[in-house]
Design an enzyme around this catalytic site. Structure first.
Site, mmCIF file in Angstrom:
data_model
loop_
_atom_site.group_PDB
_atom_site.id
_atom_site.type_symbol
_atom_site.label_atom_id
_atom_site.label_comp_id
_atom_site.label_asym_id
_atom_site.label_seq_id
_atom_site.Cartn_x
_atom_site.Cartn_y
_atom_site.Cartn_z
ATOM 1 C CB SER A 151 -0.932 0.012 1.219
ATOM 2 O OG SER A 151 -0.183 -0.104 2.421
ATOM 3 C CD GLU B 179 -7.538 17.242 14.096
ATOM 4 O OE1 GLU B 179 -8.616 16.746 14.506
ATOM 5 O OE2 GLU B 179 -6.436 17.024 14.632
ATOM 6 C CG HIS C 83 -1.015 3.752 4.531
ATOM 7 N ND1 HIS C 83 -1.564 3.219 5.680
ATOM 8 C CD2 HIS C 83 -0.710 2.713 3.716
ATOM 9 C CE1 HIS C 83 -1.616 1.903 5.568
ATOM 10 N NE2 HIS C 83 -1.101 1.568 4.381
#
Length: 261
Positions: free
Chosen positions: A31, A197, A214
């Site tokens: 990933s 956020e 990631h």
């Protein structure tokens, strides 16, 4: 006579072109490198952004999330690469994040298995007449007392050992990215990973996210540049096609997607 010579030259050029197709880069990874759909933005993979450093070169990004060397092979993904790989191509191999998942047996790979699996990837490249490059696992954001820690060090060492014993080019992406994250520092490095956020407007994460593995768009661009630098330093034919530090990989503000403009 002149016409005959010119014709012979053209025929020779056509023959050369037929036997020497445009080189491609294949990526076998997880990933951290994979391509993502727009709805997952800003999550991005370095394999996507590597295209900005190799204009005119096709990047076949076969990276996919959650895969270790074991599961990548078991699912037939290496067989798929073996079917498509050809002479003149370059195969980039970066695993380790999921191989270390001892709590996930479908992914977990012992060090001995990991080494044996890397050799299988190298055999596929050799059989196709392609060139292989081993990459150590890219760094997570992992600070302790202000010091960025090595990521998956036992797997990184194993990758280095296989590269050394087989004389395969190595991009020590683990060390390079560790130094890059350290230079940024604990707070600034958050911009390179998935730290948003809920109100930040990240389409893929409407409720916010805190992820030190990631990459954000900017992080993927920076890591792609590290890979480009590593590829440029090899003596492989593809090195001539690599241009590190292009503006698309060093930009300081997001483009909102994988644009190379």
């Amino acid at each position: 006579m002149k016409l005959g010579g010119a014709l012979a030259m053209v025929l020779a050029m056509l023959a050369t072109g037929a036997s020497d197709p445009q080189p491609r880069i294949f990526i076998a990874s997880d990933s951290t490198a994979q391509d993502y759909k727009p709805e997952k933005y800003p999550q991005s993979g370095w394999g996507t952004m590597l295209r900005c450093a190799v204009p005119g070169v096709t990047v076949e990004n076969r990276a996919i999330g959650g895969r270790s060397t074991n599961s990548f092979i078991r699912e037939g993904r290496l067989d798929g690469i073996a079917k498509d790989l050809r002479k003149g191509d370059t195969l980039l191999i970066q695993f380790g994040h999921n191989d270390a998942s001892i709590d996930k047996p479908e992914r977990y790979t012992t060090i001995d298995q990991y080494k044996a699996n890397l050799l299988r990837f190298l055999d596929v490249a050799k059989a196709a007449g392609a060139k292989a490059v081993i990459l150590t696992p890219v760094a997570r954001r992992d600070f302790k007392d202000g010091v960025e820690q090595p990521s998956f060090p036992t797997y990184a060492d194993a990758a280095r050992e296989v590269a050394r014993s087989t004389r395969t080019p190595l991009i020590d992406l683990g060390k390079a990215s560790q130094a890059w994250v350290q230079a940024a520092g604990p707070d600034a490095a958050k911009a390179y990973y998935l730290h948003y956020e809920g109100a930040a407007g990240a389409p893929g994460y409407p409720n916010g996210v805190s992820d030190d593995t990631h990459f954000s768009e900017l992080g993927a661009r920076r890591v792609a540049d590290l890979v480009a630098v590593g590829l440029k330093a090899t003596r492989l034919p593809i090195a001539k096609r690599i241009t590190p530090h292009v503006p698309a990989l060093t930009r300081t503000t997001p483009a909102g997607g994988p644009s190379c403009g």
